[in-house]
Design a protein around this motif. Structure first.
Motif, PDB file in Angstrom:
ATOM      1  N   ARG A  60       0.868  -1.175   0.000  1.00  0.00           N
ATOM      2  CA  ARG A  60       0.000   0.000   0.000  1.00  0.00           C
ATOM      3  C   ARG A  60       0.905   1.226   0.000  1.00  0.00           C
ATOM      4  N   ILE A  61       0.706   2.099  -0.978  1.00  0.00           N
ATOM      5  CA  ILE A  61       1.595   3.241  -1.185  1.00  0.00           C
ATOM      6  C   ILE A  61       0.789   4.524  -1.127  1.00  0.00           C
ATOM      7  N   ALA A  62       1.244   5.480  -0.321  1.00  0.00           N
ATOM      8  CA  ALA A  62       0.632   6.803  -0.239  1.00  0.00           C
ATOM      9  C   ALA A  62       1.520   7.821  -0.942  1.00  0.00           C
ATOM     10  N   PHE A  63       0.904   8.729  -1.677  1.00  0.00           N
ATOM     11  CA  PHE A  63       1.622   9.784  -2.385  1.00  0.00           C
ATOM     12  C   PHE A  63       1.248  11.131  -1.778  1.00  0.00           C
ATOM     13  N   CYS A  66      -2.733   2.215  -4.182  1.00  0.00           N
ATOM     14  CA  CYS A  66      -2.163   3.557  -4.066  1.00  0.00           C
ATOM     15  C   CYS A  66      -3.232   4.552  -3.638  1.00  0.00           C
ATOM     16  N   LEU A  67      -2.829   5.530  -2.844  1.00  0.00           N
ATOM     17  CA  LEU A  67      -3.714   6.625  -2.455  1.00  0.00           C
ATOM     18  C   LEU A  67      -2.944   7.934  -2.546  1.00  0.00           C
ATOM     19  N   PHE A  68      -3.674   9.016  -2.748  1.00  0.00           N
ATOM     20  CA  PHE A  68      -3.058  10.336  -2.893  1.00  0.00           C
ATOM     21  C   PHE A  68      -3.517  11.267  -1.780  1.00  0.00           C
ATOM     22  N   ILE A  69      -2.565  12.040  -1.267  1.00  0.00           N
ATOM     23  CA  ILE A  69      -2.844  13.088  -0.298  1.00  0.00           C
ATOM     24  C   ILE A  69      -2.381  14.403  -0.928  1.00  0.00           C
ATOM     25  N   CYS A  70      -3.333  15.295  -1.192  1.00  0.00           N
ATOM     26  CA  CYS A  70      -3.036  16.535  -1.895  1.00  0.00           C
ATOM     27  C   CYS A  70      -3.734  17.701  -1.205  1.00  0.00           C
ATOM     28  N   ARG A  71      -3.118  18.870  -1.279  1.00  0.00           N
ATOM     29  CA  ARG A  71      -3.779  20.046  -0.733  1.00  0.00           C
ATOM     30  C   ARG A  71      -4.722  20.631  -1.779  1.00  0.00           C
ATOM     31  N   ASP A  72      -5.830  21.164  -1.300  1.00  0.00           N
ATOM     32  CA  ASP A  72      -6.894  21.621  -2.186  1.00  0.00           C
ATOM     33  C   ASP A  72      -6.595  23.009  -2.754  1.00  0.00           C
ATOM     34  N   HIS A  73      -5.435  23.120  -3.432  1.00  0.00           N
ATOM     35  CA  HIS A  73      -5.095  24.369  -4.120  1.00  0.00           C
ATOM     36  C   HIS A  73      -5.968  24.532  -5.362  1.00  0.00           C
ATOM     37  N   ARG A  90      -8.744   8.652 -12.513  1.00  0.00           N
ATOM     38  CA  ARG A  90      -7.791   7.549 -12.658  1.00  0.00           C
ATOM     39  C   ARG A  90      -8.073   6.436 -11.651  1.00  0.00           C
ATOM     40  N   GLY A  91      -9.057   6.639 -10.767  1.00  0.00           N
ATOM     41  CA  GLY A  91      -9.498   5.584  -9.871  1.00  0.00           C
ATOM     42  C   GLY A  91      -8.728   5.457  -8.577  1.00  0.00           C
ATOM     43  N   TYR A  92      -8.075   6.547  -8.141  1.00  0.00           N
ATOM     44  CA  TYR A  92      -7.281   6.476  -6.912  1.00  0.00           C
ATOM     45  C   TYR A  92      -8.018   7.094  -5.729  1.00  0.00           C
ATOM     46  N   GLU A  93      -7.818   6.511  -4.573  1.00  0.00           N
ATOM     47  CA  GLU A  93      -8.302   7.086  -3.329  1.00  0.00           C
ATOM     48  C   GLU A  93      -7.608   8.433  -3.122  1.00  0.00           C
ATOM     49  N   LEU A  94      -8.393   9.470  -2.822  1.00  0.00           N
ATOM     50  CA  LEU A  94      -7.837  10.817  -2.707  1.00  0.00           C
ATOM     51  C   LEU A  94      -8.285  11.460  -1.405  1.00  0.00           C
ATOM     52  N   HIS A  95      -7.321  12.019  -0.673  1.00  0.00           N
ATOM     53  CA  HIS A  95      -7.596  12.773   0.535  1.00  0.00           C
ATOM     54  C   HIS A  95      -7.128  14.209   0.307  1.00  0.00           C
ATOM     55  N   LEU A  96      -8.060  15.158   0.354  1.00  0.00           N
ATOM     56  CA  LEU A  96      -7.728  16.561   0.132  1.00  0.00           C
ATOM     57  C   LEU A  96      -7.523  17.265   1.471  1.00  0.00           C
ATOM     58  N   LEU A  97      -6.382  17.921   1.601  1.00  0.00           N
ATOM     59  CA  LEU A  97      -6.082  18.709   2.781  1.00  0.00           C
ATOM     60  C   LEU A  97      -6.602  20.133   2.591  1.00  0.00           C
ATOM     61  N   THR A  98      -7.014  20.761   3.679  1.00  0.00           N
ATOM     62  CA  THR A  98      -7.557  22.110   3.610  1.00  0.00           C
ATOM     63  C   THR A  98      -6.570  23.051   2.938  1.00  0.00           C
ATOM     64  N   HIS A  99      -7.075  23.860   2.013  1.00  0.00           N
ATOM     65  CA  HIS A  99      -6.198  24.716   1.208  1.00  0.00           C
ATOM     66  C   HIS A  99      -5.458  25.747   2.041  1.00  0.00           C
ATOM     67  N   LYS A 100      -6.162  26.490   2.870  1.00  0.00           N
ATOM     68  CA  LYS A 100      -5.513  27.582   3.584  1.00  0.00           C
ATOM     69  C   LYS A 100      -5.951  27.592   5.048  1.00  0.00           C
ATOM     70  N   ILE A 101      -4.999  27.458   5.923  1.00  0.00           N
ATOM     71  CA  ILE A 101      -5.264  27.550   7.352  1.00  0.00           C
ATOM     72  C   ILE A 101      -4.668  28.864   7.848  1.00  0.00           C
ATOM     73  N   PRO A 102      -5.457  29.724   8.519  1.00  0.00           N
ATOM     74  CA  PRO A 102      -4.915  31.009   8.975  1.00  0.00           C
ATOM     75  C   PRO A 102      -3.674  30.802   9.853  1.00  0.00           C
ATOM     76  N   THR A 103      -2.588  31.338   9.417  1.00  0.00           N
ATOM     77  CA  THR A 103      -1.329  31.215  10.153  1.00  0.00           C
ATOM     78  C   THR A 103      -0.362  32.257   9.625  1.00  0.00           C
ATOM     79  N   ASP A 104       0.736  32.416  10.270  1.00  0.00           N
ATOM     80  CA  ASP A 104       1.728  33.396   9.850  1.00  0.00           C
ATOM     81  C   ASP A 104       3.030  32.677   9.546  1.00  0.00           C
TER      82      ASP A 104
END
Length: 369
Positions: free
Chosen positions: A2-5, A35-42, A53-67
């Protein structure tokens, strides 16, 4: 296995990182791995393509308020591409990986380094890093730099990786789909004559280089050339490109192609920007005129030009349409040089790099099973 990208695409980043990870994922899936993909929601993150393409996808929050400036002393050159501090990205990635067995994590991101990798290590068995820049430290089991060329490649990462990290350096490991290996084995040698030109600048084209290439080709000496134009999902002005292509006899516009291979085979010359396309067209012996659209492309394009494996005109910010015209005229006249260049390119890239990497990942996993 099992491979995560962990890779991102966006209008700013481009699409190359996600696209080459998809190529590796396709090869791994063909061998029965998950295979699964972890990507930010840009904006422009290619989530639709990954889903298609049939891959499991986890989207990370695009922008978290921070400095981000609060830790400016520790920022990497491309830190802003991440959208959040690396610690937050590691926390979010670990949350996705929690509770599952992951044999490999593949990290392809200029904003991640050894600090992030150490935070992830407890959640995965092995880490593979894909890099091109050699500008930051890594903690990994394998590091792949398919763009490493020249005498300095063995020294490039000496002080940047842990002692146990295996280095896979050079275009013999270029991440190409299996169609390139199959096509390369069946293709006859090119004769160097140019009658069809392909334009492809990449998934995004912030400098509107596509339009510049089309303007150069509009000159009378090049009116006889057939022209194929490919633009990516994140191109800033697809309607404008479409109108220019429509106005030219013998020109066609393509979008959303799963692979460039068919167009690369039938073209005699490509006008492009370097990047991963360098290895695709070299595998098929296709001469190129190249203009860099990103800083990370410049050194590899300069090296390939030094080796007479492409014609490099410099950065997109500096190149003129007249320079493109002059180079085009020279290439069209020098058919023998084109043929020699084509043969030399095919000796550098044989199209089996993805298979080599998959085999190495499987062997390492079996050794620790």
């Amino acid at each position: 296995m099992r491979i995560a990208f962990r890779a991102d695409a966006s209008v700013q980043i481009g699409t190359g990182h996600v696209m080459r990870c998809l190529t590796l994922a396709d090869a791994l899936r063909a061998q029965g791995h998950e295979c699964l993909f972890i990507c930010r929601d840009h904006p422009g993150c290619l989530s639709e393509l990954i889903n298609q393409r049939g891959y499991e996808l986890h989207l990370l929050t695009h922008k978290i308020p921070t400095d981000l400036e609060n830790e400016s002393d520790n920022l990497l050159a491309h830190a802003e591409w991440l959208g959040v501090p690396w610690q937050k990205d590691a926390e979010q990635t670990n949350r996705v990986l929690s509770g599952q067995t992951v044999d490999w994590l593949v990290a392809d991101h200029y904003a991640l380094d050894s600090r992030w990798e150490r935070q992830i290590a407890s959640k995965v068995k092995r880490i593979l890093v894909i890099d091109d820049l050699a500008d930051r430290k890594h903690q990994a089991d394998i590091l792949l730099d398919q763009n490493a060329l020249g005498e300095r490649i063995k020294e490039r990462y000496r002080d940047l990786v842990n002692l146990q990290c295996g280095l896979f350096l050079g275009p013999q490991y270029a991440l190409l789909g299996q169609e390139y290996r199959l096509l390369a084995s069946a293709m006859p040698e090119r004769d160097g004559h140019v009658s069809r030109v392909l334009i492809f600048v990449g998934g995004s084209d912030p400098h509107h280089l596509t339009e510049q290439y089309l303007e150069a080709l509009a000159s009378p000496p090049f009116k006889h050339l057939a022209v194929d134009v490919v633009i990516g999902k994140n191109h800033p002005s697809p309607e404008k490109v479409g109108k220019i292509v429509e106005s030219r006899d013998g020109a066609r516009l393509y979008t959303g192609l799963p692979s460039l291979s068919a167009l690369l085979v039938r073209a005699d010359l490509i006008l492009g920007a370097g990047g991963a396309t360098n290895w695709e067209r070299m595998c098929l012996g296709l001469p190129a005129i190249v203009v860099s659209v990103a800083r990370n492309q410049e050194s590899i394009n300069e090296e390939l030009d030094h080796l007479s494996l492409l014609h490099f005109l410099g950065r997109a910010e500096d190149v003129s349409v007249e320079e493109i015209r002059t180079c085009l005229a020279s290439v069209l006249e020098n058919t023998r040089c084109n043929a020699d260049q084509s043969r030399a390119m095919r000796q550098v890239v044989d199209g089996t790099g993805t298979a080599r990497l998959v085999e190495a990942m499987e062997q390492i996993s079996h050794a620790i099973a």
